[in-house]
Design a protein around this motif. Structure first.
Motif, PDB file in Angstrom:
ATOM      1  N   LEU A  48       0.797  -1.221   0.000  1.00 28.14           N
ATOM      2  CA  LEU A  48       0.000   0.000   0.000  1.00 28.14           C
ATOM      3  C   LEU A  48       0.833   1.276   0.000  1.00 28.14           C
ATOM      4  O   LEU A  48       0.547   2.198  -0.762  1.00 28.14           O
ATOM      5  CB  LEU A  48      -0.954  -0.018   1.203  1.00 28.14           C
ATOM      6  N   LEU A 118      -8.165  -2.565  -7.234  1.00 28.14           N
ATOM      7  CA  LEU A 118      -6.841  -3.088  -7.559  1.00 28.14           C
ATOM      8  C   LEU A 118      -6.767  -3.530  -9.012  1.00 28.14           C
ATOM      9  O   LEU A 118      -5.678  -3.621  -9.581  1.00 28.14           O
ATOM     10  CB  LEU A 118      -6.476  -4.235  -6.615  1.00 28.14           C
ATOM     11  N   MET A 146      -0.275  -6.066  -0.788  1.00 24.99           N
ATOM     12  CA  MET A 146      -1.322  -5.566  -1.659  1.00 24.99           C
ATOM     13  C   MET A 146      -0.948  -5.738  -3.121  1.00 24.99           C
ATOM     14  O   MET A 146      -1.802  -6.014  -3.977  1.00 24.99           O
ATOM     15  CB  MET A 146      -1.607  -4.084  -1.367  1.00 24.99           C
ATOM     16  N   SER A 150      -2.855  -7.149  -6.631  1.00 21.21           N
ATOM     17  CA  SER A 150      -2.828  -6.449  -7.914  1.00 21.21           C
ATOM     18  C   SER A 150      -2.233  -7.335  -9.004  1.00 21.21           C
ATOM     19  O   SER A 150      -2.671  -7.301 -10.156  1.00 21.21           O
ATOM     20  CB  SER A 150      -2.013  -5.150  -7.792  1.00 21.21           C
ATOM     21  N   THR A 170       0.676 -12.493   0.304  1.00 19.62           N
ATOM     22  CA  THR A 170      -0.523 -11.805  -0.186  1.00 19.62           C
ATOM     23  C   THR A 170      -1.754 -12.685   0.016  1.00 19.62           C
ATOM     24  O   THR A 170      -1.743 -13.593   0.839  1.00 19.62           O
ATOM     25  CB  THR A 170      -0.333 -11.386  -1.651  1.00 19.62           C
ATOM     26  N   ALA A 174      -9.523 -10.529   0.673  1.00 21.62           N
ATOM     27  CA  ALA A 174      -9.329 -10.075   2.048  1.00 21.62           C
ATOM     28  C   ALA A 174     -10.195 -10.896   2.987  1.00 21.62           C
ATOM     29  O   ALA A 174     -11.386 -11.074   2.757  1.00 21.62           O
ATOM     30  CB  ALA A 174      -9.677  -8.597   2.168  1.00 21.62           C
ATOM     31  N   SER A 292      -6.688   1.456   0.827  1.00 20.55           N
ATOM     32  CA  SER A 292      -7.143   0.528   1.854  1.00 20.55           C
ATOM     33  C   SER A 292      -8.460  -0.126   1.459  1.00 20.55           C
ATOM     34  O   SER A 292      -8.630  -1.349   1.543  1.00 20.55           O
ATOM     35  CB  SER A 292      -7.297   1.277   3.189  1.00 20.55           C
ATOM     36  N   SER A 295      -8.143  -2.649  -1.324  1.00 18.07           N
ATOM     37  CA  SER A 295      -7.654  -3.941  -0.847  1.00 18.07           C
ATOM     38  C   SER A 295      -8.797  -4.792  -0.298  1.00 18.07           C
ATOM     39  O   SER A 295      -8.837  -6.012  -0.499  1.00 18.07           O
ATOM     40  CB  SER A 295      -6.590  -3.732   0.235  1.00 18.07           C
TER      41      SER A 295
END
Length: 382
Positions: A48, A118, A146, A150, A170, A174, A292, A295
């Protein structure tokens, strides 16, 4: 000196969740040289907050955030690879972001910036690689934190554009714990009165923001909210083992303690405060909020009819290495196993590396010997 290079994105640049950007750009840096076939490119997508300055170079000799990993003879060997690191769209480290000037108004976008995903970050990075550098297929795509999410979006949205992939600490989506932590970080910023619905004083921006009338900034800045957000982040980036080993219950000397009720008394409190102070004015609060939330939104199951495995099976690459850390509470090891299983089911030759580094999620920035061994070995075998 500034080593950043800027690539102008197509205008308009459409965003996944609606809206578009006009006159947008992305900042990036490079190390090494492309070979005649232009098939030795390694792209790095970041977490991030980092910039594109992953390593030092003649134009900028300051150490980069992955300094010990990139360079001649290092794990990511710039004598062999042409290395590119892109600053995420939406970040204030050179790319167009909420703190950038909206060409339609002549003032910063602030919360007028389109909703960021992303997938947008991935599309912007792909534009740099294909249109800016003329590279049709990456030798390897590396995504950290993050940036790993991506990277998954990059491979899904741009099939056949990547030969090999290194996934570093990663997740394919989430989990509730990570969402909860980021929600608290955003709440800390939003509840700071000086955030002022996004209308605080943007660093370096002076035009028109001279008073507090009509919701305009008055020179204030949400230091308290950003400080709390950063402290929450730092707590989750390391493990309990790390905190116990570094600080135990050691108290500050009397002269170091805060002279106020319930002020800092333990060394760990002072450490968090120092970390926060170094961060709060170096990253734009609205950018933090946008990245944020992006994500939280990312979910590879959207590409597989609700199934993470089916979404991952749509990725077409030859080889992959998936690295995770047993002490990572933000992106737990089982999520790295999910990625490895999904890429393997998609037909890739996958190596899974589970490390026992005590540093938690931040291990990829700290435990360089173990990560160098894994990443350098994988790249040497390509």
């Amino acid at each position: 000196m500034d080593a950043r290079i800027y690539h102008a994105l197509p205008s308009p640049f459409p965003m996944k969740r609606g809206g578009s950007l006009h006159g947008a750009r992305v900042a990036y840096e490079t190390w090494g040289r492309p070979n005649p076939m232009r098939d030795n490119a390694v792209l790095i997508l970041t977490g991030l907050s980092p910039s594109a300055h992953a390593a030092s170079c003649p134009q900028d000799t300051a150490p980069g955030w992955w300094e010990d990993m990139i360079g001649p003879g290092k794990a990511i060997d710039t004598d062999r690879w042409f290395v590119v690191c892109v600053n995420s769209l939406g970040s204030d480290k050179g790319s167009t972001c909420p703190a950038s000037i909206d060409p339609a108004t002549g003032a910063p976008y602030r919360l007028g910036f389109p909703e960021l995903s992303l997938e947008d970050v991935a599309d912007a990075a792909h534009a740099v690689v294909r249109d800016g550098l003329g590279i049709e297929r990456l030798a390897c795509l590396i995504g950290c934190s993050m940036g790993g999410m991506s990277a998954l979006a990059y491979m899904l949205q741009h099939p056949s554009s990547v030969r090999a992939h290194i996934s570093v600490d990663t997740a394919p989506q989430a989990q509730p714990f990570a969402i909860a932590i980021r929600s608290l970080q955003r709440e800390a910023i939003r509840l700071d009165p000086d955030w002022n619905e996004g209308n605080y004083r943007i660093q370096g921006w002076e035009g028109g923001d001279t008073g507090a009338e009509d919701g305009q900034p008055d020179g204030r800045y949400p230091d308290t909210g950003m400080s709390i957000a950063r402290k929450l982040g730092v707590i989750t980036y390391r493990s309990a083992m790390e905190w116990n080993g570094r600080f135990a219950r050691i108290r500050l000397d009397p002269e170091q303690r805060e002279d106020q009720p319930f002020g800092a008394e333990f060394q760990v409190e002072s450490y968090l405060q120092g970390h926060a102070q170094r961060f709060v004015r170096t990253f734009d609060p609205n950018c933090y909020l946008y990245l944020s939330r992006a994500s939280d939104w990312f979910d590879i199951a959207e590409y597989g009819d609700g199934s993470v495995l089916e979404g991952l099976k749509r990725i077409r690459i030859e080889k992959a290495m998936v690295i995770g850390v047993s002490t990572d509470i933000l992106f737990p090891l089982e999520q790295q196993e999910q990625i490895a299983d999904g890429l393997r089911a998609a037909g890739a030759e996958v190596e899974f590396v589970a490390l026992d580094s005590p540093q938690g999620h931040d291990a990829f920035l700290v435990d360089i010997p173990n990560y160098s061994r894994a990443i350098g070995g994988f790249l040497a075998r390509l």
